[in-house]
Design an enzyme around this catalytic site. Structure first.
Site, PDB file in Angstrom:
ATOM      1  N   HIS A 150       0.798  -0.960   0.193  1.00  0.00           N
ATOM      2  CA  HIS A 150      -0.082   0.051   0.147  1.00  0.00           C
ATOM      3  C   HIS A 150       0.966   1.311   0.152  1.00  0.00           C
ATOM      4  CE1 HIS A 150      -3.402  -2.625   1.643  1.00  0.00           C
ATOM      5  NE2 HIS A 150      -3.580  -2.406   0.338  1.00  0.00           N
TER       6      HIS A 150
ATOM      7  N   GLU B  84       2.029   3.701   3.080  1.00  0.00           N
ATOM      8  CA  GLU B  84       2.392   3.083   4.579  1.00  0.00           C
ATOM      9  C   GLU B  84       3.944   3.186   4.521  1.00  0.00           C
ATOM     10  OE1 GLU B  84       0.356  -0.503   4.619  1.00  0.00           O
ATOM     11  OE2 GLU B  84      -1.655   0.289   4.375  1.00  0.00           O
TER      12      GLU B  84
ATOM     13  N   ARG C 286      -3.279   4.915  -2.076  1.00  0.00           N
ATOM     14  CA  ARG C 286      -3.136   3.479  -1.177  1.00  0.00           C
ATOM     15  C   ARG C 286      -2.742   2.603  -2.392  1.00  0.00           C
ATOM     16  NH1 ARG C 286      -5.775   0.291   2.686  1.00  0.00           N
ATOM     17  NH2 ARG C 286      -6.588  -1.497   1.814  1.00  0.00           N
TER      18      ARG C 286
ATOM     19  N   HIS D  71       2.618  -4.012   6.749  1.00  0.00           N
ATOM     20  CA  HIS D  71       1.660  -2.763   6.358  1.00  0.00           C
ATOM     21  C   HIS D  71       1.804  -1.714   7.583  1.00  0.00           C
ATOM     22  CE1 HIS D  71      -0.942  -4.965   3.436  1.00  0.00           C
ATOM     23  NE2 HIS D  71      -0.107  -5.819   3.932  1.00  0.00           N
TER      24      HIS D  71
ATOM     25  N   GLU E 224       0.956  -4.998  10.949  1.00  0.00           N
ATOM     26  CA  GLU E 224       0.480  -3.455  10.992  1.00  0.00           C
ATOM     27  C   GLU E 224       1.139  -2.791  11.917  1.00  0.00           C
ATOM     28  OE1 GLU E 224      -1.603  -2.276   8.661  1.00  0.00           O
ATOM     29  OE2 GLU E 224      -2.740  -3.836   8.045  1.00  0.00           O
TER      30      GLU E 224
END
Length: 368
Positions: free
Chosen positions: A95, A98, A155, A226, A300
């Protein structure tokens, strides 16, 4: 005699110049700032330099093209071995917005290369494992986020939409062949979770699929990095599908979260996406587990929403340090399970009892 001496001197001087050039190249990589964000051109140059400075340990491989015809490349890191090796996959930057994700992949590479000669465990793992690390998978989207501030939070990929309008891009992490289109997606090209015209419609998803499928019998673990949320996500994103080794994945994830917390006291939550985030389908993590790779996790990274995708530069270092500890914990477990299965079973049992004991003492749930 004089001409012979002059010849020797020329050789010596040229040799010294060559050594100085090599030292200069090494210094160039050593001066690379791992605690700031880098654009795509800088990361590509860094990859070339890392390969040049670590010949025999690092090799760069191209394995596909983006929609805009950029060459998707990874770094293969490992030591030579006469035995058949296993592998670890890691990708960052699927993405575009990020930015902490590619920063982590670069940091991870540097840490491994800095420590493998002195850290016996890292050295052992590099003898038994090859690491395939893609610092930026969504190269087109990542490059786009650097154009100006209005593009910073982009994104998706940069391929054209398929809805008869001007909206661009597909969410690459909804485009893989894992319950594609079932939940957590949109058929609207303008949506951030548009899952593409068809399964694997995107060249980036195709590239990962082709490369990993060819090596899936040797890949022990699939890691995709991510942000944000401070989560370790397990397969699957579909609420009605459970991984056959869910209990083991959860235990390994919880051990990684503990390792992360031990670094800077940051809490990471562990569980499946439907349990702790939201349902989704078509993710690379789920696809990797579906094709038989036993361990598959999404990280994440920081934070929990204060800065979101625009994590300040001063948080890059602590974010990478703690994430490295979490990844190290997982990779150590899967390595030892493969090469020392008896020891790993005891370690896993000890981890489970430690977690259960902590829950009893605190009286709180591990998962929300």
């Amino acid at each position: 005699m004089a001409s012979s001496i002059r010849g020797i001197l020329v050789v010596l001087v040229l040799g010294e110049l060559g050594s100085l050039a090599w030292v200069g190249e090494c210094a160039k990589e050593r001066n690379y700032n791992y605690f700031t964000y880098h654009n795509m051109a800088e990361i590509s140059e860094w990859m070339r330099q890392i390969e040049k400075d670590n010949q025999g340990v690092v090799s760069m491989m191209a394995y596909g093209q983006t929609y805009e015809k950029q060459s998707i490349k990874l770094l293969k890191i490992g030591l030579a071995s006469s035995e058949k090796k296993k592998a670890i996959w890691m990708d960052c930057g699927i993405h575009a917005r990020e930015w902490i994700s590619p920063a982590f992949c670069q940091y991870f590479v540097r840490q491994v290369l800095d420590t493998y000669k002195t850290d016996e465990k890292i050295n052992e793992m590099l003898k038994n494992l090859d690491f395939y690390i893609t610092p930026v998978l969504n190269m087109d989207g990542y490059s786009y986020t650097w154009l100006d501030t209005s593009a910073r939070l982009w994104r998706k990929s940069r391929s054209p939409g398929n809805c008869g309008d001007s909206c661009m891009g597909t969410d690459l992490n909804r485009n893989f062949d894992a319950n594609w289109g079932a939940v957590g997606v949109s058929r609207n090209c303008c949506s951030e979770v548009y899952n593409g015209a068809s399964v694997l419609s995107e060249s980036e998803a195709q590239a990962v699929t082709n490369f990993v499928t060819e090596k899936r019998n040797n890949i022990l673990c699939f890691l995709t990095i991510h942000s944000y949320g401070q989560l370790i996500l397990l397969p699957y994103g579909h609420p009605n599908v459970t991984a056959p080794n869910y209990d083991e994945l959860l235990s390994v994830g919880l051990a990684a979260a503990k390792a992360i917390k031990d670094v800077h006291n940051m809490d990471y939550t562990v569980g499946t996406s439907p349990d702790i985030l939201y349902p989704n389908s078509g993710s690379s993590r789920d696809w990797a587990r579906l094709i038989g790779i036993p361990f598959s996790f999404t990280f994440e990274l920081r934070d929990k929403g204060d800065y979101g995708f625009e994590l300040p530069v001063e948080q890059i270092k602590p974010a990478c340090e703690e994430a490295y500890a979490g990844v190290h914990s997982i990779v150590t477990y899967v390595h030892d399970k493969t090469f020392y299965p008896t020891n790993t079973s005891a370690t896993l049992l000890a981890t489970i009892w430690t977690v259960l004991f902590a829950v009893c003492l605190t009286g709180r749930n591990i998962l929300p």
